[in-house]
Design an enzyme around this catalytic site. Structure first.
Site, PDB file in Angstrom:
ATOM      1  N   HIS A 187       0.813  -1.229   0.000  1.00  0.00           N
ATOM      2  CA  HIS A 187       0.000   0.000   0.000  1.00  0.00           C
ATOM      3  C   HIS A 187       0.838   1.267   0.000  1.00  0.00           C
ATOM      4  O   HIS A 187       0.434   2.285  -0.564  1.00  0.00           O
ATOM      5  CB  HIS A 187      -0.956  -0.007   1.192  1.00  0.00           C
ATOM      6  CG  HIS A 187      -2.097  -0.960   1.010  1.00  0.00           C
ATOM      7  ND1 HIS A 187      -3.218  -0.642   0.284  1.00  0.00           N
ATOM      8  CD2 HIS A 187      -2.263  -2.243   1.408  1.00  0.00           C
ATOM      9  CE1 HIS A 187      -4.036  -1.675   0.263  1.00  0.00           C
ATOM     10  NE2 HIS A 187      -3.483  -2.677   0.935  1.00  0.00           N
ATOM     11  N   ASP A 191       0.214   4.195  -2.569  1.00  0.00           N
ATOM     12  CA  ASP A 191      -0.017   5.610  -2.232  1.00  0.00           C
ATOM     13  C   ASP A 191       0.939   6.511  -3.005  1.00  0.00           C
ATOM     14  O   ASP A 191       0.560   7.571  -3.504  1.00  0.00           O
ATOM     15  CB  ASP A 191       0.191   5.836  -0.727  1.00  0.00           C
ATOM     16  CG  ASP A 191      -0.973   5.281   0.092  1.00  0.00           C
ATOM     17  OD1 ASP A 191      -1.980   4.854  -0.518  1.00  0.00           O
ATOM     18  OD2 ASP A 191      -0.857   5.265   1.329  1.00  0.00           O
ATOM     19  N   GLU A 218      -8.532   4.946  -6.749  1.00  0.00           N
ATOM     20  CA  GLU A 218      -7.538   5.238  -7.782  1.00  0.00           C
ATOM     21  C   GLU A 218      -8.178   5.961  -8.964  1.00  0.00           C
ATOM     22  O   GLU A 218      -7.673   5.957 -10.071  1.00  0.00           O
ATOM     23  CB  GLU A 218      -6.866   3.940  -8.246  1.00  0.00           C
ATOM     24  CG  GLU A 218      -7.745   3.001  -9.055  1.00  0.00           C
ATOM     25  CD  GLU A 218      -8.570   2.020  -8.213  1.00  0.00           C
ATOM     26  OE1 GLU A 218      -8.861   2.337  -7.031  1.00  0.00           O
ATOM     27  OE2 GLU A 218      -8.934   0.965  -8.747  1.00  0.00           O
TER      28      GLU A 218
END
Ligand SMILES: [Mg+2]
Length: 302
Positions: A187, A191, A218
């Site tokens: 993750h 990010d 997204e």
């Protein structure tokens, strides 16, 4: 702090001697602008960014109460702090001003230190309010506009297209195989990708009313008022994101991370249905996904 960064305080008073005295008193705290009556005060407020108003209650023609009422009934000026300055020391007047939405009250003859302290306090409150307002419109992860900011700007842009007939470019943009990317790289890397993609997409939204926003997850949304070159812009964005060269081993389209885009160019009629425009963009984005991803499809509804 340079003069450019100082907050602006508007002093409204029909008597020159009062204006000058207050201006002299506050010149180190803020940038001061002056108005000698209600009409020119409202004009100044419409023309520039005012953080606080010192408003004389008693003026010929339009008095301070009326100026305050007008400021509070306009969504663009409703949040500007107003300090009432008046010689009418009766409690009823103070109450009336505060009920109309004044943040504070100063009685004439003014006591310099008191005025300075109150102005300083209210400027600090105004600064905090502006900062909160800015944060409430910003996506925390990417730093670009959030969905709330987009929705407001989008409604205004649609209204403008309905009024003027100028075309409105709108596109939904989605990172290809993002879930797989997150699962594979983690993750934190996910990010980071969203931040880099947001930054790249932002380069396409440079004019004053253009907007790139994070719509959710997204998914991004790009709005380009009065632009008919949406297809070209989106094609370039697809290339630019791929050119970032972010490896994506789990993608079936490219060894590098890519995006897909679905857009419309709306005109006078279609801009009457903002929700429908967003749904259309979603459908077209789905189509771009189903026909191979890493591409932009635009429908001209203008
Ligand atoms: Mg007066």
């Amino acid at each position: 702090m340079s003069a450019m960064n100082l907050p602006t305080v508007l002093i409204v008073d029909d008597e020159r001697i009062n204006r000058t005295a207050l201006a002299e008193l506050l010149k180190d705290e803020c940038r001061v602008v002056l108005a000698k009556d209600g009409v020119s005060a409202l004009q100044r407020v419409a023309e520039e960014r005012i953080s606080l108003i010192l408003l004389d209650a008693s003026m010929p023609d339009m008095d301070g109460y009326e100026v305050l009422r007008r400021l509070k009934s306009n969504e663009k000026t409703v949040n500007i702090g107003v300090i009432f300055v008046t010689g009418q020391i009766e409690e009823a007047h103070e109450e009336r001003g505060l009920l109309l939405g004044a943040v504070d009250y100063i009685a004439k003859p003014v006591r310099p230190l008191l005025v300075k302290a109150r102005v300083r306090n209210h400027l600090e409150l105004a600064r905090q309010r502006e900062e909160l307002e800015r944060l409430s419109m910003q996506d925390a992860l990417t730093g670009i506009s959030n969905r709330r900011a987009f929705n407001q700007a989008f409604m205004r842009a649609c209204g403008n297209t309905v009024r003027t007939g100028t075309p409105l470019g709108l596109a939904m943009i989605d990172v290809d195989y993002f879930k797989r990317f997150n699962d594979f790289y983690g993750h934190g890397a996910g990010d980071d990708v969203l931040r880099r993609v947001a930054q790249t997409l932002g380069k396409a939204a440079q004019r004053p009313y253009d907007m790139i926003a994070r719509y959710g997850g997204e998914e991004f949304v790009l709005m380009l008022p009065s632009s008919i070159a949406l297809q070209t812009v989106l094609d370039r964005l697809c290339e630019a994101v791929q050119a970032l060269g972010i490896p994506h081993e789990q993608s079936e389209v490219s060894p590098m991370l890519t995006i897909s885009c679905g857009g419309v160019v709306a005109g006078y009629d279609s801009a009457k249905r903002p929700e429908w425009l967003l749904e259309r963009c979603d459908e077209i984005l789905y189509q771009a996904k189903n026909t191979g991803r890493n591409r932009a499809i635009v429908h001209d509804l203008n």
